[in-house]
Write a protein that holds these residues in place. Structure first.
Motif, mmCIF file in Angstrom:
data_model
loop_
_atom_site.group_PDB
_atom_site.id
_atom_site.type_symbol
_atom_site.label_atom_id
_atom_site.label_comp_id
_atom_site.label_asym_id
_atom_site.label_seq_id
_atom_site.Cartn_x
_atom_site.Cartn_y
_atom_site.Cartn_z
ATOM 1 N N CYS A 26 0.823 -1.125 0.066
ATOM 2 C CA CYS A 26 0.005 0.004 -0.085
ATOM 3 C C CYS A 26 0.708 1.399 0.040
ATOM 4 O O CYS A 26 0.404 2.234 -0.692
ATOM 5 N N SER A 27 1.895 1.373 0.698
ATOM 6 C CA SER A 27 2.777 2.438 0.847
ATOM 7 C C SER A 27 3.383 2.786 -0.486
ATOM 8 O O SER A 27 3.563 3.795 -0.978
ATOM 9 N N TRP A 28 3.918 1.697 -1.250
ATOM 10 C CA TRP A 28 4.585 1.791 -2.782
ATOM 11 C C TRP A 28 3.410 2.430 -3.474
ATOM 12 O O TRP A 28 3.722 3.297 -4.441
ATOM 13 N N LEU A 29 2.125 1.882 -3.481
ATOM 14 C CA LEU A 29 1.267 2.187 -4.290
ATOM 15 C C LEU A 29 0.644 3.540 -4.112
ATOM 16 O O LEU A 29 0.729 4.382 -5.181
ATOM 17 N N SER A 30 0.885 4.226 -2.939
ATOM 18 C CA SER A 30 0.121 5.265 -2.743
ATOM 19 C C SER A 30 1.206 6.198 -3.206
ATOM 20 O O SER A 30 0.975 7.599 -3.732
ATOM 21 N N GLU A 31 2.636 6.051 -2.873
ATOM 22 C CA GLU A 31 3.474 6.877 -3.154
ATOM 23 C C GLU A 31 3.512 7.199 -4.868
ATOM 24 O O GLU A 31 3.520 8.162 -5.254
ATOM 25 N N LEU A 32 3.419 5.843 -5.427
ATOM 26 C CA LEU A 32 3.245 6.130 -7.056
ATOM 27 C C LEU A 32 2.130 6.632 -7.496
ATOM 28 O O LEU A 32 2.384 7.783 -8.516
ATOM 29 N N ILE A 33 1.186 6.668 -7.032
ATOM 30 C CA ILE A 33 -0.263 7.301 -7.250
ATOM 31 C C ILE A 33 -0.011 8.863 -7.045
ATOM 32 O O ILE A 33 -0.479 9.855 -7.734
ATOM 33 N N ARG A 34 0.501 9.192 -5.789
ATOM 34 C CA ARG A 34 0.775 10.528 -5.464
ATOM 35 C C ARG A 34 1.616 11.251 -6.451
ATOM 36 O O ARG A 34 1.612 12.510 -7.079
ATOM 37 N N GLN A 35 2.781 10.485 -6.906
ATOM 38 C CA GLN A 35 3.750 11.029 -8.021
ATOM 39 C C GLN A 35 3.015 11.558 -9.002
ATOM 40 O O GLN A 35 3.281 12.389 -9.918
ATOM 41 N N ARG B 192 -2.222 12.596 -8.190
ATOM 42 C CA ARG B 192 -3.324 12.515 -7.484
ATOM 43 C C ARG B 192 -3.456 12.721 -5.680
ATOM 44 O O ARG B 192 -2.426 12.251 -5.315
ATOM 45 N N GLN B 193 -4.633 13.347 -5.503
ATOM 46 C CA GLN B 193 -4.644 13.534 -4.070
ATOM 47 C C GLN B 193 -5.012 12.123 -3.370
ATOM 48 O O GLN B 193 -5.782 11.535 -3.409
ATOM 49 N N ILE B 194 -4.233 11.797 -2.477
ATOM 50 C CA ILE B 194 -4.427 10.699 -1.888
ATOM 51 C C ILE B 194 -3.685 10.744 -0.096
ATOM 52 O O ILE B 194 -2.941 11.677 0.077
ATOM 53 N N ARG B 195 -4.264 9.844 0.601
ATOM 54 C CA ARG B 195 -4.098 10.127 1.791
ATOM 55 C C ARG B 195 -3.271 8.708 2.464
ATOM 56 O O ARG B 195 -4.014 7.709 3.009
ATOM 57 N N PRO B 196 -1.957 8.828 2.210
ATOM 58 C CA PRO B 196 -1.201 7.653 2.599
ATOM 59 C C PRO B 196 -1.318 7.307 4.029
ATOM 60 O O PRO B 196 -1.460 5.886 4.430
ATOM 61 N N ARG C 166 -15.673 2.900 -2.382
ATOM 62 C CA ARG C 166 -16.054 4.390 -2.723
ATOM 63 C C ARG C 166 -15.027 5.368 -2.723
ATOM 64 O O ARG C 166 -14.954 6.325 -3.554
ATOM 65 N N THR C 167 -13.840 5.156 -2.120
ATOM 66 C CA THR C 167 -12.782 6.051 -2.189
ATOM 67 C C THR C 167 -11.477 5.506 -2.687
ATOM 68 O O THR C 167 -11.209 4.408 -2.787
ATOM 69 N N LEU C 168 -10.575 6.524 -2.946
ATOM 70 C CA LEU C 168 -9.211 6.097 -3.532
ATOM 71 C C LEU C 168 -8.512 5.354 -2.423
ATOM 72 O O LEU C 168 -7.840 4.290 -2.949
ATOM 73 N N GLU C 169 -8.764 5.708 -1.306
ATOM 74 C CA GLU C 169 -7.922 4.852 -0.230
ATOM 75 C C GLU C 169 -8.472 3.335 -0.065
ATOM 76 O O GLU C 169 -7.525 2.678 0.080
ATOM 77 N N GLY C 170 -9.770 3.341 -0.200
ATOM 78 C CA GLY C 170 -10.277 1.851 -0.142
ATOM 79 C C GLY C 170 -9.792 1.174 -1.465
ATOM 80 O O GLY C 170 -9.699 -0.195 -1.540
ATOM 81 N N ALA C 171 -10.007 1.836 -2.575
ATOM 82 C CA ALA C 171 -9.405 1.325 -3.773
ATOM 83 C C ALA C 171 -7.942 0.632 -3.707
ATOM 84 O O ALA C 171 -7.795 -0.501 -4.265
ATOM 85 N N VAL C 172 -7.130 1.610 -3.160
ATOM 86 C CA VAL C 172 -5.871 1.024 -3.322
ATOM 87 C C VAL C 172 -5.713 -0.139 -2.081
ATOM 88 O O VAL C 172 -4.664 -0.994 -2.581
ATOM 89 N N LEU C 173 -6.436 -0.245 -0.839
ATOM 90 C CA LEU C 173 -6.200 -1.297 -0.289
ATOM 91 C C LEU C 173 -6.918 -2.545 -0.715
ATOM 92 O O LEU C 173 -6.289 -3.533 -0.650
ATOM 93 N N HIS D 23 -11.595 3.734 -11.001
ATOM 94 C CA HIS D 23 -11.013 4.688 -10.363
ATOM 95 C C HIS D 23 -9.804 5.647 -11.216
ATOM 96 O O HIS D 23 -9.125 6.392 -10.685
ATOM 97 N N LYS D 24 -9.963 4.761 -12.472
ATOM 98 C CA LYS D 24 -8.715 5.301 -13.313
ATOM 99 C C LYS D 24 -7.561 5.581 -12.766
ATOM 100 O O LYS D 24 -6.889 6.442 -12.939
ATOM 101 N N LEU D 25 -6.826 4.366 -12.270
ATOM 102 C CA LEU D 25 -5.701 4.628 -11.456
ATOM 103 C C LEU D 25 -4.536 4.275 -12.650
ATOM 104 O O LEU D 25 -4.415 3.757 -13.455
ATOM 105 N N PRO D 26 -3.422 5.250 -12.446
ATOM 106 C CA PRO D 26 -2.348 5.156 -13.275
ATOM 107 C C PRO D 26 -1.184 4.062 -12.964
ATOM 108 O O PRO D 26 -0.196 4.432 -12.439
ATOM 109 N N LEU D 27 -1.832 2.829 -12.908
ATOM 110 C CA LEU D 27 -1.001 1.722 -12.477
ATOM 111 C C LEU D 27 -0.696 0.708 -13.706
ATOM 112 O O LEU D 27 -1.452 0.259 -14.581
ATOM 113 N N SER D 28 0.521 0.277 -13.388
ATOM 114 C CA SER D 28 0.948 -0.738 -14.569
ATOM 115 C C SER D 28 0.807 -2.228 -13.835
ATOM 116 O O SER D 28 1.071 -2.210 -12.518
#
Lengths: 714, 313
Positions: A369-378, A381-385, A455-462, A504-509
């Protein structure tokens, strides 16, 4: 033509199995009738499907037609010597069952031969059905079946009677020691029991008199009864629940409904808990007031005609009270140890025997989760790690609670509910705690393709990290799903990841996500169990290629060829693949694009044929070797268009990029018109192949256009 | 036939020998008995009106099941004073399984006005042995049925006895509440984990030793009457008691939180190994009682025939 009826009378078949078994029975009987030329599959109906009976009916032929066929025998010159029949002629006549004088001579290309007409008598329907129906009945597939008589025949539940008739005649068949007759059974408590069926087409009527209704009628009757009962409270409505409705339809033969109530003080328990108890344990429908709030009522569907004295309602109310008391007991007991303390208890809960405990999973998911939040923040996107980190820590702690042990389907939801009422850190803002609660609450979502994503970006990442960890671990162990075997529901979880990234249109590979998920296992005990034979990245790539194909085609509804074209140019980035599919769908109908697709196929064919015959393209286009004006023009245009397409592609402006590519059409058409590629001159041929090769490579980054189905052929 | 309850702790009426052992083998059998069933983890300190550490089951085993077994069951409810015309009765899928006994069956929970009053099971396998014939097992939850009939919300409010002279009432709570409370305290808080493990291991070791003894006997070559007698008197029933004790000790340790999820599977497998071993040995012992003699007779007849044939040729 007589009416045919078969009823298989059983002890109560599990509700979840009834519909599939009835459909299978009807199609098996339909095929049998067709195979034996007695009737048509379309003519087979299912007059009554209830917990105690499966049935089929059809109007059929009373016997097969007699069939006359001509069989050819020996050549006439062998069969007759000097005008007298030889032994061969006698032998043929004997086998055919006719006299030698009845044999005919027929002309064939090989000469004159003897022939005989043989008439095959059609068999009676009763005879065929008596012989074949038991086989069809015993072949019905059940998710779980049993023995009850002798360890030979199996069925979902004991078969206790059979009705098999052609009009008023009983078909003499037997299954599992039961002989067919013309006696059925009515409703258990509302009828006298045995029901005589005088003829096949009186079946439905006689059973109706004995209080047994068909499936469709029961569903309507239940809906009406629920509406009527709910209406006794002004403005109230029952909550629609499709699968619960199907269940109660298949638990009853003559349904009605009662409205009951419970003490409003139970409403202090979370709605999710109340609804789950009512639905899963008692098969009650929840009732809501005009504002959509849960009302202290329930609706129970009965298998009887009513409850005039309120005895049944009283019983149901008492049972529900006990159930709610239990749930409240669990809820209160659980509060003695808040979730933050329970994280340690996860050290004793196994996740998977080779992948360690849920505590270890928690730690891995937190890291991921930490890695993903950092990536998404970079990526802006507004995210609350901090929220994700805490939610990941507590997400699995509810597995140790009594409430989840009792109601496993509430996993995640209970965790979310408890975080809402428990203190986490003294100085934590309420909004932060709520965000953590929501992320935990949603993290098993989506449970199916119909379910919503977190519903939330945080929930989606988890949710993504949790599922990716499971998939990565299982794949690394070499336990990927094969065929129908998918015990850990990894396909469902992968579908969930794709849907969550997409919505959530996440920029993830995906390859990066799984490299990270695999990385989180590094130096763990689990890693020692990993299989060395597994091509992890390759297996995950192929697996998700399939999942993404499923999502684009079956969930979003893109055309088969568009999906193939898009995924051939890459299936690593879900959002990007969706954008490309959308762009291609928009332009595919245009004449220019169609022509480019055709050209792509042609280029591919030329390149393949060339390489099959050992003729290769030059490493690069050699301008000096370009001879015809048409090829010079194309070679000059390629770099210009490539540059513009690349710029647009980086901006994800796929429609505009495709428009650019379409502009090549006249030049490409001219090239194929004027230029012969496979010339004898090695240098010129290799150079022309290089032009085509460059064209293909540069324009296949959005999609492989040759996959697009076109009307004209290449 | 009516039987008395078995006097070793069991988690369910199924575990009493009258069910577990009698459903094995070909002999028809019909029995009913009340069985106190102890489930330490279900204890609620007497605070929950519907859950008990120890509850009473009326266990009925019909081997093989008569064709009208379901109707007989419904009639039994009528005999208890339940007029089914006034109530809502449903048979809902519920397949019973006991991993510790290597036993499972197919059946329903019988719901009366939403209350589960009976578990109705067609046994398919017991102690890892496929059953032939099948048995039907009806397990009535007596406290629930009593609360239903008396229309009380709490099991503890059931009228257990009424003094015919004074009409004074003794409730189920009066006779049971202290037991529920104290056993909950013991099972959840005070049972000595170390000693319970020791008990478990002692019972397991003795049970295993007996099973090995029986296995040795089965391998013995001597086909004489002495071996048959030794088999017949071999103490398999006491071995089963030891297995039941293991099962109960496991339940206490489980309630006490002394068994991790990982360990759990392993301990269940240990108890199952005993149950399966006993079931197999019991089937063998029963065969010895009936058919061993007959098959040796048959053997003799065959040899005799061969001799006659060789004479005549």
């Amino acid at each position: 033509m007589p009416d045919f009826l078969l009823e298989i009378g059983c002890e109560e078949i599990p509700a979840r199995m009834i519909d599939a078994a009835q459909n299978e029975l009807a199609s098996r009987v339909g095929e049998l009738l067709a195979r034996e030329s007695l009737g048509l599959p379309a003519g087979v109906s299912a007059p009554l499907t209830t917990p105690r009976r499966l049935s089929v009916a059809s109007t059929i032929a009373d016997r097969q037609m007699d069939v006359t066929e001509q069989v050819t025998g020996p050549a006439v010159k062998i069969a007759f010597k000097d005008g007298q029949p030889t032994r061969a002629a006698h032998e043929f006549a004997r086998k055919a069952g006719v006299d030698v004088s009845q044999l005919e001579k027929i002309a064939t290309p090989k000469g004159e031969y003897l022939a005989a007409k043989i008439t095959k008598k059609g068999r009676s329907a009763a005879e065929i059905l008596a012989e074949s129906l038991p086989k069809e009945v015993s072949s019905i597939h059940w998710p779980k079946n049993m023995y009850w008589h002798k360890p030979i025949e199996r069925f979902a539940r004991p078969v206790r009677w059979l009705v098999a008739m052609l009009d008023s005649e009983v078909i003499p068949l037997a299954f599992a020691g039961v002989r067919a007759g013309n006696r059925s059974n009515g409703h258990r408590t509302l009828s006298q029991g045995v029901v005589q069926v005088p003829k096949a087409n009186a079946y439905v009527e006689r059973l109706r008199e004995a209080k047994v209704l068909g499936r469709g009628e029961r569903e309507q009757q239940i809906r009406k009864a629920l509406d009527a009962a709910a209406r006794t409270i002004p403005g109230a409505r029952w909550r629609e629940d499709k699968s619960l409705l199907e269940t109660v339809v298949n638990l009853t033969e003559s349904p009605s409904a009662v409205l009951g109530s419970f003490d409003p003080e139970f409403l202090e328990l979370a709605e999710e808990v109340l609804v789950t108890v009512m639905r899963d344990h008692q098969k009650y429908f929840a009732v809501e007031d005009p504002n959509g709030q849960l009302s202290p009522n329930f609706l129970a569907v009965l298998n009887t005609d009513g409850d005039p004295k309120g005895i049944i309602r009283h019983g149901h109310e008492r049972v529900l009270r006990a159930r709610f008391n239990d749930a409240r007991f669990f809820w209160q007991t659980d509060q003695k140890h808040p979730l933050r303390e329970r994280v340690q208890l996860l050290k004793h809960v196994t996740f998977q025997k080779n992948l360690g405990t849920y505590y270890e999973k928690t730690k891995r998911v937190q890291r991921l989760c930490s890695w993903l939040s950092e990536l998404i923040r970079q990526r802006g996107r507004q995210i609350r790690p901090g929220v994700i980190h805490k939610a990941a820590l507590l997400a699995k702690a509810d597995l140790t609670t009594e409430l989840v042990k009792e109601f496993t389907e509430l996993q995640g939801i209970v965790g979310g509910l408890y975080v809402r009422v428990q203190q986490l850190d003294r100085d934590m803002a309420d909004s932060t705690r709520r965000a953590i609660a929501d992320a935990i609450y949603d993290h098993y979502k989506p449970e199916s393709m119909e379910d919503s994503v977190p519903r939330t970006l945080e929930g989606a990442v988890l949710a993504i990290a949790d599922k990716a960890d499971s998939i990565a671990g299982m794949f690394a162990l070499g336990l990927q799903p094969t065929g129908s075997k998918d015990p850990f529901a990894l396909r469902r979880q992968a579908n969930g990841i794709v849907k969550t990234i997409a919505e959530h249109k996440l920029p993830l590979s995906l390859s990066q996500l799984f490299a990270d998920a695999r990385q989180a296992y590094q130096n763990s005990g689990a890693e020692k169990k990993f299989s060395a034979k597994v091509d992890f990245a390759g297996a995950v790539r192929d697996f998700f290629h399939e999942r993404l194909e499923f999502y684009l085609r079956d969930v979003l509804g893109y055309k088969h060829d568009v999906v193939n074209a898009v995924l051939a140019a890459g299936s690593d980035d879900v959002v990007d693949a969706m954008a490309r599919a959308q762009a291609i769908t928009k332009v595919r109908a245009s004449a220019d694009f169609e022509s480019i697709s055709v050209a792509s196929k042609r280029i591919k064919n030329i390149l393949r044929q060339a390489s099959d015959t050992g003729k290769h393209a030059a490493g690069a286009i050699e301008p000096a070797a370009l001879q015809e004006p048409a090829e010079r023009e194309l070679a000059a245009l390629i770099p210009q268009v490539t540059k513009r397409v690349d710029e647009l592609r980086v901006q994800h402006e796929y429609e505009a990029a495709l428009a650019e590519i379409s502009k090549l059409r006249p030049t490409v058409d001219l090239f194929f018109d004027k230029v012969m590629v496979m010339v004898d001159d090695d240098r010129i041929r290799a150079n022309r192949l290089a032009v085509l090769q460059t064209l293909l490579v540069n324009f296949s980054t959005i999609a492989d256009f040759s996959e697009i189905v076109t009307e004209s052929k290449a | 036939m009516l039987q008395q309850p078995y006097d070793v702790e069991v988690g369910a009426g199924t575990m009493a020998p009258e069910t577990f052992l009698r459903v094995l083998g070909p002999q028809p059998y019909r029995v009913a008995y009340v069985q106190p069933s102890r489930r330490p983890a279900d204890g609620r300190y007497g605070e929950n009106p519907n859950r008990l550490y120890k509850h009473l089951q009326l266990q009925v085993v019909l081997k093989p099941p008569p064709e009208n077994v379901q109707q007989l069951y419904l009639d039994s409810l009528g005999a208890m004073g339940i007029d089914l015309r006034q109530h809502d009765i449903k048979f809902e899928e519920d397949n019973w399984e006991s991993p510790t006994l290597g036993a499972w069956g197919i059946g329903w929970q019988v719901m009366l006005d939403g209350l589960e009053i009976t578990q109705f099971t067609y046994f398919q396998q017991c102690g890892g042995v496929d059953l032939d014939p099948i048995s039907a097992e009806l397990t009535y939850g007596l406290e629930r049925i009593a609360a239903f009939l008396q229309d009380v919300d709490s099991i503890y409010d059931i009228v257990w006895a009424r003094d015919p002279e004074t009409d004074r009432i003794t409730s189920y709570g009066d006779v049971r509440l202290a037991e529920e409370l104290q056993f909950s305290v013991y099972n959840f808080e005070q049972a000595d984990v170390e000693k319970a493990w020791k008990h478990f291991e002692l019972c397991e070791a003795e049970c295993k030793a007996l099973l090995e003894g029986y296995a040795l006997l089965s391998k013995a070559k001597d086909a004489g009457d002495g071996l048959a007698r030794d088999k017949r008197r071999f103490p398999l029933l006491p071995a089963y008691d030891l297995c039941l004790k293991c099962s109960h000790l496991f339940n206490i340790l489980d309630a006490r939180g002394a068994i991790s999820v990982t360990e759990r599977v392993g301990v269940i497998a240990r108890v199952r190994a005993l149950a399966v071993g006993i079931a197999k040995a019991y089937v063998d012992q029963q065969q010895g009682n009936t058919t061993a003699d007959e098959s040796s007779k048959e053997q003799k007849v065959l040899t005799a025939k061969k001799e006659t044939m060789s004479v005549s040729s």
